[in-house]
Design a protein around this motif. Structure first.
Motif, PDB file in Angstrom:
ATOM      1  N   HIS A  46      82.789  11.912   6.027  1.00  0.00           N
ATOM      2  CA  HIS A  46      83.868  12.100   7.253  1.00  0.00           C
ATOM      3  C   HIS A  46      83.400  13.195   8.008  1.00  0.00           C
ATOM      4  N   ALA A  47      82.582  14.215   7.593  1.00  0.00           N
ATOM      5  CA  ALA A  47      82.200  15.467   8.306  1.00  0.00           C
ATOM      6  C   ALA A  47      81.258  15.099   9.444  1.00  0.00           C
ATOM      7  N   LYS A  48      80.655  13.927   9.251  1.00  0.00           N
ATOM      8  CA  LYS A  48      79.692  13.135  10.525  1.00  0.00           C
ATOM      9  C   LYS A  48      79.148  14.469  11.114  1.00  0.00           C
ATOM     10  N   GLU A  49      78.087  15.106  10.317  1.00  0.00           N
ATOM     11  CA  GLU A  49      77.263  16.094  10.913  1.00  0.00           C
ATOM     12  C   GLU A  49      76.214  15.624  11.946  1.00  0.00           C
ATOM     13  N   HIS A  50      75.900  14.251  12.054  1.00  0.00           N
ATOM     14  CA  HIS A  50      74.897  13.788  12.914  1.00  0.00           C
ATOM     15  C   HIS A  50      75.762  14.252  14.248  1.00  0.00           C
ATOM     16  N   LEU A  51      77.140  14.100  14.416  1.00  0.00           N
ATOM     17  CA  LEU A  51      77.650  14.144  15.714  1.00  0.00           C
ATOM     18  C   LEU A  51      77.351  15.536  16.444  1.00  0.00           C
ATOM     19  N   ASP A  52      77.497  16.683  15.385  1.00  0.00           N
ATOM     20  CA  ASP A  52      77.171  17.972  15.736  1.00  0.00           C
ATOM     21  C   ASP A  52      75.483  18.240  16.065  1.00  0.00           C
ATOM     22  N   GLY A  53      74.833  17.274  15.295  1.00  0.00           N
ATOM     23  CA  GLY A  53      73.391  17.108  15.661  1.00  0.00           C
ATOM     24  C   GLY A  53      73.235  16.618  16.881  1.00  0.00           C
ATOM     25  N   LEU A  84      77.859  26.065  30.853  1.00  0.00           N
ATOM     26  CA  LEU A  84      78.128  24.820  29.930  1.00  0.00           C
ATOM     27  C   LEU A  84      77.151  25.092  28.639  1.00  0.00           C
ATOM     28  N   GLN A  85      76.001  25.707  28.857  1.00  0.00           N
ATOM     29  CA  GLN A  85      75.021  25.831  27.830  1.00  0.00           C
ATOM     30  C   GLN A  85      75.469  26.948  27.146  1.00  0.00           C
ATOM     31  N   VAL A  86      76.121  28.055  27.636  1.00  0.00           N
ATOM     32  CA  VAL A  86      76.620  29.034  26.672  1.00  0.00           C
ATOM     33  C   VAL A  86      77.657  28.556  25.897  1.00  0.00           C
ATOM     34  N   SER A  87      78.632  28.030  26.558  1.00  0.00           N
ATOM     35  CA  SER A  87      79.907  27.467  25.975  1.00  0.00           C
ATOM     36  C   SER A  87      79.482  26.530  24.750  1.00  0.00           C
ATOM     37  N   LEU A  88      78.607  25.399  24.981  1.00  0.00           N
ATOM     38  CA  LEU A  88      78.191  24.495  24.102  1.00  0.00           C
ATOM     39  C   LEU A  88      77.470  25.325  22.972  1.00  0.00           C
ATOM     40  N   SER A  89      76.800  26.198  23.051  1.00  0.00           N
ATOM     41  CA  SER A  89      76.075  27.050  21.960  1.00  0.00           C
ATOM     42  C   SER A  89      76.844  27.744  21.213  1.00  0.00           C
ATOM     43  N   LYS A  90      77.942  28.195  21.762  1.00  0.00           N
ATOM     44  CA  LYS A  90      78.898  28.926  20.872  1.00  0.00           C
ATOM     45  C   LYS A  90      79.669  27.824  19.892  1.00  0.00           C
ATOM     46  N   MET A  91      79.875  26.759  20.633  1.00  0.00           N
ATOM     47  CA  MET A  91      80.874  25.782  19.875  1.00  0.00           C
ATOM     48  C   MET A  91      80.015  25.217  18.862  1.00  0.00           C
ATOM     49  N   TRP A  92      78.473  24.954  19.246  1.00  0.00           N
ATOM     50  CA  TRP A  92      77.805  24.449  18.132  1.00  0.00           C
ATOM     51  C   TRP A  92      77.724  25.255  16.928  1.00  0.00           C
ATOM     52  N   ALA A  95      80.677  25.112  14.692  1.00  0.00           N
ATOM     53  CA  ALA A  95      81.005  23.791  14.100  1.00  0.00           C
ATOM     54  C   ALA A  95      79.995  23.743  12.819  1.00  0.00           C
ATOM     55  N   ILE A  96      78.812  24.086  13.145  1.00  0.00           N
ATOM     56  CA  ILE A  96      77.707  24.059  12.062  1.00  0.00           C
ATOM     57  C   ILE A  96      78.241  25.036  11.052  1.00  0.00           C
ATOM     58  N   TYR A  97      78.500  26.231  11.258  1.00  0.00           N
ATOM     59  CA  TYR A  97      79.120  27.073  10.285  1.00  0.00           C
ATOM     60  C   TYR A  97      79.945  26.724   9.299  1.00  0.00           C
ATOM     61  N   GLU A  98      81.198  26.074  10.038  1.00  0.00           N
ATOM     62  CA  GLU A  98      82.187  25.600   9.242  1.00  0.00           C
ATOM     63  C   GLU A  98      81.750  24.451   8.317  1.00  0.00           C
ATOM     64  N   THR A  99      81.002  23.362   8.676  1.00  0.00           N
ATOM     65  CA  THR A  99      80.165  22.501   7.847  1.00  0.00           C
ATOM     66  C   THR A  99      79.555  23.420   6.450  1.00  0.00           C
ATOM     67  N   VAL A 100      78.798  24.168   6.787  1.00  0.00           N
ATOM     68  CA  VAL A 100      77.873  24.836   5.877  1.00  0.00           C
ATOM     69  C   VAL A 100      78.760  25.415   4.927  1.00  0.00           C
ATOM     70  N   ARG A 101      79.805  26.293   5.321  1.00  0.00           N
ATOM     71  CA  ARG A 101      80.749  26.895   4.655  1.00  0.00           C
ATOM     72  C   ARG A 101      81.489  26.244   3.610  1.00  0.00           C
ATOM     73  N   LEU A 102      82.001  25.203   4.207  1.00  0.00           N
ATOM     74  CA  LEU A 102      83.017  24.359   3.274  1.00  0.00           C
ATOM     75  C   LEU A 102      81.999  23.760   2.229  1.00  0.00           C
ATOM     76  N   ASN A 103      80.791  23.371   2.514  1.00  0.00           N
ATOM     77  CA  ASN A 103      79.852  22.711   1.520  1.00  0.00           C
ATOM     78  C   ASN A 103      79.554  23.748   0.691  1.00  0.00           C
ATOM     79  N   CYS A 104      79.043  25.009   0.957  1.00  0.00           N
ATOM     80  CA  CYS A 104      78.818  25.944   0.092  1.00  0.00           C
ATOM     81  C   CYS A 104      80.002  26.405  -1.153  1.00  0.00           C
TER      82      CYS A 104
END
Length: 203
Positions: A46-53, A84-92, A95-104
């Motif tokens: 359900h984390a659907k990492e491919h969407l953040d990808g 928008l590039q700056v904002s998307l970069s931050k949000m990316w 999102a990836i940090y939370e996925t990594v932290r959770l799985n770690c």
């Protein structure tokens, strides 16, 4: 399709294009998602990492075009697209940090009784997740919390601390310069380099 859906359809075209042009990156993110779901014992993935990808691939397209702009005109394209590039970069990063932290934090290394220690093995997914988490944390904490990364919650820290925004003229990516009190260093990294690091660790 009605012109009333112009923004949605433009985004649809962008996603179709980047997934086609960067199919190898998309497949990497899909494999990472499947690996992490298996690690969690999560059959639905359900984390659907491919969407953040997908966000990563959109940013890679933006970064590639910004690099072309630097080569042709000596500077990035500014304005709303850059914002928008700056904002998307931050949000990316968030999102990836939370996925990594959770799985770690999900379960201990194989053969270890609890999550208080790491085995340090090169092939250990959890240890690679920890490495990815720590690298992202250096920038995620000041971006999200407006304070430097610190060694423990009990250590006082600066408030309203903001990392410096930097532009990487070698790849068209934006990045950050941030102080880490955990490592005692000032770290500089582009978003694209962080993405490449994550893919390298988790693929």
């Amino acid at each position: 399709m009605s012109i009333n859906f112009g923004t949605v359809m433009a985004l649809q075209d962008i996603v179709v294009r980047v997934r086609s042009n960067q199919s190898d990156i998309y497949e990497q993110w899909a494999r990472i998602g499947a690996t992490l779901a298996h690690h969690r014992g999560d059959p639905s993935g359900h984390a659907k990492e491919h969407l953040d990808g997908t966000v990563d691939m959109v940013l890679r397209d933006i970064e590639s075009e910004q690099l072309d702009a630097i080569k042709q005109h000596g500077k990035m394209i500014d304005g709303g697209a850059f914002q928008l590039q700056v904002s998307l970069s931050k949000m990316w990063v968030f999102a990836i940090y939370e996925t990594v932290r959770l799985n770690c934090a999900f379960k201990p290394c194989d053969g270890y009784p609890d999550k208080s220690a790491y085995c340090g093995q090169h092939a250990c997914l959890r240890c690679n997740l920890r490495s990815a988490r720590d690298r992202l944390s250096t920038f995620r904490i000041p971006l999200a919390k407006l304070e430097p990364e610190k060694p423990s919650k009990s250590v006082p820290t600066d408030v309203n601390y903001q990392p410096d925004l930097v532009m990487d003229d070698d790849n068209g990516s934006i990045g950050w310069r941030a102080r880490s009190d955990r490592t005692g260093n000032v770290e500089v990294e582009s978003r694209l380099a962080l993405s490449d690091f994550i893919l390298g660790r988790l693929s």
